[in-house]
Design an enzyme around this catalytic site. Sequence first.
Site, PDB file in Angstrom:
ATOM      1  N   ASN A  21       3.715  49.802  -6.481  1.00 23.20           N
ATOM      2  CA  ASN A  21       2.402  50.031  -7.134  1.00 23.20           C
ATOM      3  C   ASN A  21       2.366  49.427  -8.548  1.00 23.20           C
ATOM      4  O   ASN A  21       1.672  49.943  -9.429  1.00 23.20           O
ATOM      5  CB  ASN A  21       2.047  51.526  -7.152  1.00 23.20           C
ATOM      6  CG  ASN A  21       0.584  51.830  -7.481  1.00 23.20           C
ATOM      7  OD1 ASN A  21       0.274  52.897  -7.987  1.00 23.20           O
ATOM      8  ND2 ASN A  21      -0.320  50.924  -7.212  1.00 23.20           N
ATOM      9  N   SER A  33      -0.469  46.075  -5.045  1.00 23.91           N
ATOM     10  CA  SER A  33      -1.606  46.998  -4.851  1.00 23.91           C
ATOM     11  C   SER A  33      -2.469  47.171  -6.101  1.00 23.91           C
ATOM     12  O   SER A  33      -3.688  47.334  -5.967  1.00 23.91           O
ATOM     13  CB  SER A  33      -1.147  48.343  -4.290  1.00 23.91           C
ATOM     14  OG  SER A  33      -0.214  48.981  -5.124  1.00 23.91           O
ATOM     15  N   CYS A  70       1.452  49.605  -1.819  1.00 27.30           N
ATOM     16  CA  CYS A  70       2.610  48.702  -1.707  1.00 27.30           C
ATOM     17  C   CYS A  70       3.868  49.478  -2.071  1.00 27.30           C
ATOM     18  O   CYS A  70       3.827  50.707  -2.221  1.00 27.30           O
ATOM     19  CB  CYS A  70       2.440  47.445  -2.569  1.00 27.30           C
ATOM     20  SG  CYS A  70       2.348  47.746  -4.341  1.00 27.30           S
TER      21      CYS A  70
HETATM   22  P1  4NP Z   1       5.044  45.863  -5.453  1.00 26.43           P
HETATM   23  O1  4NP Z   1       6.315  45.023  -5.956  1.00 26.43           O
HETATM   24  O2  4NP Z   1       5.484  46.677  -4.260  1.00 26.43           O
HETATM   25  O3  4NP Z   1       4.042  44.821  -5.084  1.00 26.43           O
HETATM   26  O4  4NP Z   1       4.598  46.722  -6.631  1.00 26.43           O
HETATM   27  C1  4NP Z   1       7.549  45.543  -6.281  1.00 26.43           C
HETATM   28  C2  4NP Z   1       7.728  46.232  -7.458  1.00 26.43           C
HETATM   29  C3  4NP Z   1       8.988  46.691  -7.789  1.00 26.43           C
HETATM   30  C4  4NP Z   1      10.059  46.473  -6.945  1.00 26.43           C
HETATM   31  C5  4NP Z   1       9.869  45.803  -5.754  1.00 26.43           C
HETATM   32  C6  4NP Z   1       8.614  45.348  -5.420  1.00 26.43           C
HETATM   33  N1  4NP Z   1      11.346  46.943  -7.314  1.00 26.43           N
HETATM   34  O5  4NP Z   1      12.330  46.577  -6.613  1.00 26.43           O
HETATM   35  O6  4NP Z   1      11.500  47.681  -8.302  1.00 26.43           O
END
Ligand code: 4NP
Length: 158
Positions: free
Chosen positions: A13, A17, A10
């Site tokens: 992470n 994921s 993803c």
């Molecule tokens: P993930 O979710 O891809 O499911 O781990 C996210 C984690 C962090 C961020 C976005 C989505 N972020 O913008 O930091």
Amino acid sequence: MKRIGVLFVCLGNICRSPLAEGAFRHLVSEKGIEDRFLIDSAATSSWHIDSAPDSRGQNAALLAGFDISSQRARKLRPDDFEIFHYILAMDRNNLSHMKSIDPEAPAKVELLLKYSDRGILEVPDPYYGDVEDFQATLDLVGSGAKGLLEAIEREHFS
Ligand code: 4NP
């Protein structure tokens, strides 16, 4: 016997994921077939490298009976495409990112929810959501993990 490599991917992470990895590990350990797999998860971004999974996801996993607290985020590497046989993206952005790194990748790079019966193909990002969103995420990735394991068993173990 060569292990079957399964990698969940993803954006960060830390939310989707790690839950998919944990749900798949849980199913595999319930069947006592851990030694047949290499299981991991990774990020398309570098934003949260070495971070533990989001605490809301850790809690959702504990409620479902498994612990993801020791997982740490890492970035997707080019050699992942050689090592892992199944690489599962949580959404289409992850998928197109991976295909841009290695369009000729021998691994099966596909959406995890192709293996689910829930009628949607992408796992919504719960990062800006609440506890219920993480439970819904686990429900979705759990259904994908179950369908994926059934497909691998049909393809490799029958
Ligand atoms: P993930 O979710 O891809 O499911 O781990 C996210 C984690 C962090 C961020 C976005 C989505 N972020 O913008 O930091």
